[in-house]
Motif scaffolding. Structure first.
Motif, mmCIF file in Angstrom:
data_model
loop_
_atom_site.group_PDB
_atom_site.id
_atom_site.type_symbol
_atom_site.label_atom_id
_atom_site.label_comp_id
_atom_site.label_asym_id
_atom_site.label_seq_id
_atom_site.Cartn_x
_atom_site.Cartn_y
_atom_site.Cartn_z
ATOM 1 N N LEU A 133 106.040 51.907 28.174
ATOM 2 C CA LEU A 133 107.409 52.428 28.204
ATOM 3 C C LEU A 133 108.393 51.300 28.487
ATOM 4 C CD1 LEU A 133 106.869 55.698 30.249
ATOM 5 C CD2 LEU A 133 107.201 55.493 27.800
ATOM 6 N N ASP A 134 109.560 51.425 27.951
ATOM 7 C CA ASP A 134 110.605 50.434 28.160
ATOM 8 C C ASP A 134 111.105 50.508 29.602
ATOM 9 O OD1 ASP A 134 112.591 48.547 27.751
ATOM 10 O OD2 ASP A 134 114.004 50.014 26.909
ATOM 11 N N PRO A 135 111.038 49.399 30.381
ATOM 12 C CA PRO A 135 111.471 49.449 31.777
ATOM 13 C C PRO A 135 112.960 49.751 31.930
ATOM 14 C CG PRO A 135 110.608 47.264 31.219
ATOM 15 C CD PRO A 135 110.445 48.125 30.020
ATOM 16 N N ASP A 136 113.770 49.286 31.001
ATOM 17 C CA ASP A 136 115.205 49.587 31.085
ATOM 18 C C ASP A 136 115.466 51.081 30.901
ATOM 19 O OD1 ASP A 136 115.883 46.914 31.502
ATOM 20 O OD2 ASP A 136 115.976 46.507 29.331
ATOM 21 N N MET A 137 114.705 51.695 29.992
ATOM 22 C CA MET A 137 114.869 53.134 29.772
ATOM 23 C C MET A 137 114.372 53.927 30.979
ATOM 24 S SD MET A 137 116.118 55.347 27.771
ATOM 25 C CE MET A 137 116.450 54.311 26.391
ATOM 26 N N MET A 138 113.286 53.469 31.604
ATOM 27 C CA MET A 138 112.787 54.141 32.804
ATOM 28 C C MET A 138 113.801 54.058 33.932
ATOM 29 S SD MET A 138 108.723 53.043 32.667
ATOM 30 C CE MET A 138 108.729 52.678 34.365
ATOM 31 N N ALA A 139 114.417 52.890 34.109
ATOM 32 C CA ALA A 139 115.417 52.726 35.161
ATOM 33 C C ALA A 139 116.637 53.595 34.887
ATOM 34 C CB ALA A 139 115.823 51.261 35.275
ATOM 35 N N LEU A 140 117.095 53.604 33.649
ATOM 36 C CA LEU A 140 118.267 54.398 33.291
ATOM 37 C C LEU A 140 117.988 55.894 33.450
ATOM 38 C CD1 LEU A 140 121.149 54.379 32.146
ATOM 39 C CD2 LEU A 140 120.116 54.563 29.872
ATOM 40 N N SER A 141 116.802 56.335 33.030
ATOM 41 C CA SER A 141 116.491 57.766 33.152
ATOM 42 C C SER A 141 116.350 58.182 34.617
ATOM 43 C CB SER A 141 115.227 58.106 32.369
ATOM 44 O OG SER A 141 114.112 57.437 32.909
ATOM 45 N N SER A 142 115.859 57.292 35.464
ATOM 46 C CA SER A 142 115.781 57.615 36.888
ATOM 47 C C SER A 142 117.177 57.761 37.488
ATOM 48 C CB SER A 142 115.008 56.529 37.629
ATOM 49 O OG SER A 142 115.003 56.797 39.003
ATOM 50 N N LYS A 143 118.073 56.890 37.100
ATOM 51 C CA LYS A 143 119.448 56.973 37.611
ATOM 52 C C LYS A 143 120.145 58.225 37.100
ATOM 53 C CE LYS A 143 119.964 51.982 38.021
ATOM 54 N NZ LYS A 143 120.612 50.787 37.475
ATOM 55 N N ILE A 144 120.001 58.517 35.823
ATOM 56 C CA ILE A 144 120.642 59.706 35.248
ATOM 57 C C ILE A 144 120.060 60.974 35.869
ATOM 58 C CG2 ILE A 144 120.883 61.074 33.138
ATOM 59 C CD1 ILE A 144 121.139 58.424 31.621
ATOM 60 N N GLY A 145 118.726 61.021 36.005
ATOM 61 C CA GLY A 145 118.087 62.187 36.617
ATOM 62 C C GLY A 145 118.532 62.389 38.052
ATOM 63 N N GLY A 146 118.674 61.300 38.800
ATOM 64 C CA GLY A 146 119.135 61.405 40.186
ATOM 65 C C GLY A 146 120.549 61.930 40.282
ATOM 66 N N VAL A 147 121.411 61.444 39.398
ATOM 67 C CA VAL A 147 122.806 61.904 39.418
ATOM 68 C C VAL A 147 122.876 63.385 39.032
ATOM 69 C CG1 VAL A 147 125.032 61.665 38.251
ATOM 70 C CG2 VAL A 147 123.837 59.638 39.072
ATOM 71 N N LEU A 148 122.137 63.775 37.996
ATOM 72 C CA LEU A 148 122.175 65.180 37.563
ATOM 73 C C LEU A 148 121.597 66.119 38.628
ATOM 74 C CD1 LEU A 148 121.198 64.930 33.789
ATOM 75 C CD2 LEU A 148 123.454 65.360 34.786
ATOM 76 N N PHE A 149 120.478 65.712 39.223
ATOM 77 C CA PHE A 149 119.876 66.540 40.269
ATOM 78 C C PHE A 149 120.789 66.602 41.497
ATOM 79 C CE2 PHE A 149 115.715 67.616 42.578
ATOM 80 C CZ PHE A 149 115.662 68.863 41.995
ATOM 81 N N GLY A 150 121.448 65.494 41.812
ATOM 82 C CA GLY A 150 122.408 65.480 42.918
ATOM 83 C C GLY A 150 123.596 66.390 42.636
ATOM 84 N N LEU A 151 124.098 66.363 41.400
ATOM 85 C CA LEU A 151 125.203 67.250 41.027
ATOM 86 C C LEU A 151 124.786 68.723 41.088
ATOM 87 C CD1 LEU A 151 126.855 65.324 38.056
ATOM 88 C CD2 LEU A 151 127.782 65.687 40.354
ATOM 89 N N TYR A 152 123.534 68.995 40.725
ATOM 90 C CA TYR A 152 123.018 70.364 40.802
ATOM 91 C C TYR A 152 123.037 70.863 42.248
ATOM 92 C CZ TYR A 152 119.386 73.951 41.094
ATOM 93 O OH TYR A 152 118.675 75.084 41.386
#
Length: 154
Positions: free
Chosen positions: A37-56
């Motif tokens: 897996l692309d490490p940049d994509m993994m890092a970006l998806s972790s950040k996006i998932g954290g923000v979305l879950f935090g907003l939830y």
């Protein structure tokens, strides 16, 4: 009680967003691949998932805050949101028991209990304010309600 749930959910929203953001930074700085897996994509998806879950969780906290301010039971979308947060905490508690330990499991169950208590407490207050007795049975003045006669075949 709704104030406590609101504060807990807001703190949890900040915590979950911060932890996932930190995990994204760690993955980004290590620059390692997991099964190709692309490490940049993994890092970006972790950040996006954290923000979305935090907003939830922040939105759930906002619903609890509105319940506290209005002193009314949540209705419609807010009620569904709080029920989904309770289910999420139940599932996270199950994962926490296996992956993290007893302390995190107990925390998740305490938050689950607070959300369920919020939902049940305001339902009870709405029912008693509507004039229903505490036992949930209607007061019909002592007369029994009889069912209609059964239909007969010709």
């Amino acid at each position: 009680m709704a104030w406590v749930v609101a504060v807990v959910l807001f703190v949890e929203a900040l915590g979950i967003a911060a932890v996932n953001w930190f995990m994204g930074l760690v993955v980004d700085r290590q620059d390692m691949s997991l099964a190709g897996l692309d490490p940049d994509m993994m890092a970006l998806s972790s950040k996006i998932g954290g923000v979305l879950f935090g907003l939830y969780f922040a939105l759930c906290g906002l619903v609890a805050l509105l319940v506290a301010l209005r002193n009314r039971a949540p209705a419609g979308f807010g009620r569904i949101l709080l029920i989904s947060a309770a289910v999420a905490h139940g599932m996270l508690g199950a994962f926490a028991w296996g992956l993290l330990g007893v302390t995190q499991f107990v925390y998740m169950l305490v938050v689950l209990g607070l959300i369920v208590l919020l939902l049940m407490t305001y339902d009870y207050e709405v029912a008693t304010a509507a004039g229903e007795p505490e036992d949930g049975k209607a007061d019909d003045g002592g007369t029994a309600v009889t069912p209609p006669p059964a239909p007969t075949t010709p």
